[in-house]
Design a protein around this motif. Structure first.
Motif, PDB file in Angstrom:
ATOM      1  N   THR A  41      38.868  47.221  43.992  1.00  0.00           N
ATOM      2  CA  THR A  41      40.294  46.921  43.904  1.00  0.00           C
ATOM      3  C   THR A  41      40.753  47.085  42.458  1.00  0.00           C
ATOM      4  N   LEU A  42      41.729  47.963  42.264  1.00  0.00           N
ATOM      5  CA  LEU A  42      42.303  48.175  40.935  1.00  0.00           C
ATOM      6  C   LEU A  42      43.660  47.497  40.871  1.00  0.00           C
ATOM      7  N   THR A  43      43.909  46.828  39.767  1.00  0.00           N
ATOM      8  CA  THR A  43      45.179  46.125  39.567  1.00  0.00           C
ATOM      9  C   THR A  43      45.955  46.813  38.445  1.00  0.00           C
TER      10      THR A  43
ATOM     11  N   PHE B 176      44.829  50.618  34.894  1.00  0.00           N
ATOM     12  CA  PHE B 176      44.378  49.614  35.859  1.00  0.00           C
ATOM     13  C   PHE B 176      43.319  48.717  35.227  1.00  0.00           C
TER      14      PHE B 176
ATOM     15  N   ASP C 188      50.572  45.335  41.029  1.00  0.00           N
ATOM     16  CA  ASP C 188      50.228  45.964  42.301  1.00  0.00           C
ATOM     17  C   ASP C 188      48.745  46.317  42.319  1.00  0.00           C
ATOM     18  N   THR C 189      48.180  46.394  43.518  1.00  0.00           N
ATOM     19  CA  THR C 189      46.757  46.732  43.661  1.00  0.00           C
ATOM     20  C   THR C 189      46.597  47.964  44.545  1.00  0.00           C
TER      21      THR C 189
ATOM     22  N   GLN D   5      43.177  50.400  46.458  1.00  0.00           N
ATOM     23  CA  GLN D   5      41.750  50.484  46.731  1.00  0.00           C
ATOM     24  C   GLN D   5      41.231  51.878  46.357  1.00  0.00           C
TER      25      GLN D   5
END
Length: 852
Positions: free
Chosen positions: A20-22, A38, A109-110, A112
């Protein structure tokens, strides 16, 4: 829950790990090009990031359906310390799912991503002469990563199609030898293809990642130039006028993995005929080209033979089925058995004949290859040989040729047999019971999944493993070369090479220990016992349920037990074929090396005067070692070259011996350019004694008579006496017949005097001496100097000296620095004037005083 369809399911099955990248930052580089940063806390766990590494991003469908679409993006500036990474998005019109998501993204926002089956850019082997990178704004992230990885000395041509006025503002990674051209789009997909210059692109590597139609046009144009498929990595990053994202199998939208594709249709591009080049990467294929038709024929024959050898077993199995089914058919048992024996004999005879034929082909081909390599080595510049050790030459002549033996004699036969027999068995079993045959594939599918998951888990370590192997190999050579010193100053377990081995062992343990369970499971699912267990359990249940007759179970028990392991043998055979093709490639690369050209109209020198006229040379064209050298060596004089290390002394001397051809200018002997002399004539006139002594495995007599094999024993002994080595030779166990390397070894000074005797016997009028006393002790140095004085009498001598006291009596001393002549004169005149020579002399005197 997001829906990812077949691609997502397959990725999950084969071990894809999601991260998961934020979003922590958004930067608009241009109105149509956005960089998003990210926070990636899990992406860096045990992962290495090679140039142009990429991730699969799952973008949500803009229509809100909950469906997610997979696209690949190049990682930009991965920062493991801060767990941050960037991705760059081209905001397409109309937007695909990824572009739409990027256009509306906000901090926090995230998204995948997964690195499953992702690749990276690696410098090809052999290293290309240059790189041709073609694309547009969508390609910039990947191209920037390549530019950062390409050596600074390699030329790069970047061609980018410009769709928006602001595209040229996108930063391009600086490279000292790169030329970047933005080509305004005209709506014609052939813009990039036509921009490929009309030149010889031999040994260049092409990376094509443009719009779909443009990519097809470029690939077609590269094919006209002769680019091999292995040297073109191409994939369309987007489709003009189409919102990519509905078809998961299409090419990635942005900086996706470069993958070679062959377009189904070619976009017509009106261009002039291209100049076709020649690529070193195809050297192995060119070597094996004469055998291609024989390989195809052998494969066809082996396929027929495999079926012929399988037929008797199928006959016997079918007979047993019928006997179990109705008890009939016993009357024809003898005839069927006889037919089976005949087929078995015919199969064995045919297999033996094919093997014999391939061995004959291999014997002829191997002899041809060895003779070709030996002839090639005799025509290569001597500098090519001095830059490589004997192990490299031995590998080409002996080891690699032996590896090609497997490819010619066994590889095709083994792979075809390993594939045809189990496939034929499987087809037969499907005719008996399709259900049980399908169940029999379960262990094979389990193996494929487990193997893929193991590879996925090892991807991060493979690059490190390669680095470790190179490091250990290099340190092992250094360790052996300096073994006496290492033992004298052994630091115990903490010593360099031992410490390296311990570190490598810890790395391998950390890598392989977690995979032990998976390896055990892989071994279990491929065992014949596992297949037997599957057949018994599944077949028993089908028998109990009335889905299978008892007679139909027999073929599975007899034939189905080992077919899975036989299919796996194909993979092992293909691995051996890859090794053999790599050996063929190494041989082919030697055969492709540039030879010293023989003169079309040979000249005969008039005299022995040597002239260097504006001579420049570099081991590659971009880095000259010597420049603008003008020298004249009069007959009967000694000219010494001195200067600091790296000044170009040995290079200049090697040019006189024509170890290499000059880059510009010329070297003459008696007015004739060295390139106008036949090689045998050149080496009759130019002799050399270098600090690296070269002795062959043979008698002392043969070593001295190497340049004149027809010399009499008296002439050899006279040369040895003049070289001050005769008295030592007669004290050897067999005198001049003593075998060097077996019965005795000579000291450095003795070996040097032996090579001086060889040069005396050859009697060349021009002589090159490269620090001939380098490895002599004080007593031997005196004897070597006596031998050299005798050798230099009446000859034109060019000598290199690192110890200045050895050249004080030279007729002329030339001082080199940085590849150029900075001083010249006699010892006295140079010592009287300020300059580099006096500095070197004073430094040498200080060193002597300190040593004393």
């Amino acid at each position: 829950m997001a829906r990812r369809g077949y691609a997502g399911a397959m990725a999950k099955t084969f071990g894809a790990v999601e991260h998961t990248l934020t979003v922590v930052g958004v930067e608009d580089i241009t109105p149509h090009y956005r960089r998003i940063t990210f926070h990636a806390p899990t992406l860096f766990d045990g992962q290495s990031f090679e140039p142009s590494a990429w991730v699969r991003l799952w973008a949500p469908d803009p229509d809100g359906s909950g469906r997610e679409h997979q696209r690949g993006y190049t990682l930009v500036e991965p920062d493991p310390d801060n767990q941050r990474v960037g991705l760059e998005f081209l905001l397409h019109e109309p937007p695909g799912p990824a572009s739409a998501w990027a256009a509306g993204v906000r901090t926090g926002d995230t998204i995948q991503v997964t690195r499953w089956a992702s690749g990276h850019f690696a410098v090809p082997d052999p290293e290309p002469e240059g790189y041709l990178l073609i694309g547009d704004a969508a390609s910039v992230a990947g191209i920037n990563a390549i530019l950062a990885a390409v050596p600074d000395t390699t030329p790069v041509v970047v061609l980018l199609e410009q769709y928006h006025d602001e595209d040229s503002a996108i930063p391009i990674t600086p490279h000292p030898r790169a030329t970047v051209a933005w080509l305004p789009t005209t709506g014609d997909p052939g813009v990039l293809a036509r921009a490929i210059g009309e030149r010889d692109w031999s040994d260049w590597y092409a990376w094509v990642t443009a719009e779909s139609a443009a990519t097809k046009a470029v690939v077609a144009r590269l094919k006209e130039h002769g680019f091999p498929r292995t040297d073109v990595k191409s994939r369309a990053y987007w489709v003009k006028g189409k919102a990519m994202g509905t078809d998961r199998q299409q090419a990635a939208e942005e900086a996706a993995p470069a993958k070679e594709t062959v377009p189904e249709e070619t976009v017509p591009v009106e261009t002039v005929p291209a100049e076709v080049g020649r690529w070193r990467s195809r050297a192995g294929a060119r070597l094996l080209a004469p055998l291609r038709s024989r390989f195809i024929l052998a494969g066809v024959f082996q396929g027929v033979i495999s079926l012929l050898q399988l037929a008797p077993y199928l006959l016997l199995v079918e007979l047993c089925r019928r006997l179990l089914a109705d008890g009939a058919g016993a009357a024809g048992l003898a005839d069927l058995g006889l037919l089976a024996l005949v087929l078995m004999g015919a199969g064995a005879a045919a297999a033996g004949g094919l093997a014999l034929a391939m061995h004959v082909v291999d014997a002829r081909f191997g002899h041809h290859v060895r003779m070709t390599v030996v002839r090639k080595l005799s025509r290569l510049p001597l500098g090519w040989l001095t830059e490589r050790n004997s192990g490299t030459v031995k590998q080409a002549v002996m080891d690699d040729t032996a590896s090609v033996h497997y490819l010619v004699t066994h590889a095709v036969i083994d792979v075809v047999a390993a594939a045809v027999t189990p496939i034929a068995v499987l087809c037969y079993l499907f005719t008996v019971s399709p259900g049980l045959a399908a169940i029999l594939l379960v262990p094979l599918l389990a193996y494929l999944v487990l193997a893929a998951r193991m590879v996925q888990g090892s991807t991060a370590q493979l690059a490190r493993f390669t680095v470790w192997e190179k490091r250990v190999s290099a340190e092992a050579v250094a360790y052996l070369d300096g073994l006496t010193v290492v033992r004298a100053y052994d630091a115990g377990p903490a010593a360099g090479f031992r410490a390296t081995l311990d570190e490598r062992a810890r790395f391998l343990d950390a890598w392989q220990r977690p995979l032990t369970g998976r390896k055990t499971l892989v071994d279990l699912v491929t065992r014949p016992l596992t297949s037997l267990l599957v057949i018994i359990v599944a077949g028993g249940l089908m028998l109990a349920g009335g889905l299978l007759a008892a007679s139909d179970l027999l073929p599975f028990l007899l034939l189905g037990v080992t077919f899975g392991s036989q299919l796996l043998a194909v993979a092992y055979g293909m691995g051996s074929m890859r090794d053999a093709r790599a050996a063929a490639q190494r041989i082919g690369l030697i055969l492709d090396e540039r030879e010293l050209p023989e003169p079309g109209r040979p000249r005969t020198p008039s005299g022995h005067a040597v002239r260097f006229e504006q001579v420049s040379f570099g081991y590659d064209e971009r880095h000259p070692v010597v420049s603008g050298i003008d020298l004249e060596l009069a007959p009967g004089t000694v000219t010494a070259l001195v200067g600091p290390s790296g000044a170009g002394k040995s290079t200049l001397a090697a040019l006189l011996a024509r170890f290499h051809d000059v880059g510009s200018g010329r070297i003459t002997i008696g007015g004739a350019d060295l390139r106008e002399l036949p090689l045998d004539e050149l080496y009759r006139r130019v002799g050399f004694v270098f600090q690296d002594v070269s002795l062959v495995r043979g008698s002392v007599h043969d070593n001295i008579a190497l340049a004149r094999p027809d010399a009499s024993r008296a002439e050899v002994e006279r040369a040895a006496a003049d070289a001050r080595i005769h008295d030592r030779i007669v004290r050897l166990p067999q005198g001049y017949d003593t075998i060097l390397g077996e019965e005795i070894s000579l000291s450095g000074g003795e070996a040097q005097r032996l090579t001086i005797a060889r040069a005396l016997l050859a009697d060349p009028p021009v002589l090159v001496l490269d620090e001939a006393t380098a490895f002599a002790d004080p007593d031997s140095e005196h004897r070597v100097q006596q031998a050299l004085s005798r050798l230099a009498e009446g000859r034109t001598v060019l000598m290199i000296a690192h110890r200045l006291h050895t050249v004080t009596g030279a007729d002329a001393i030339v001082v080199l620095d940085g590849g150029r002549v900075v001083q010249r004169g006699t010892h006295e005149s140079l010592l009287a004037a300020p300059g580099l020579y006096r500095e070197l002399w004073n430094a040498a005197q200080v060193t002597q005083e300190v040593s004393a």
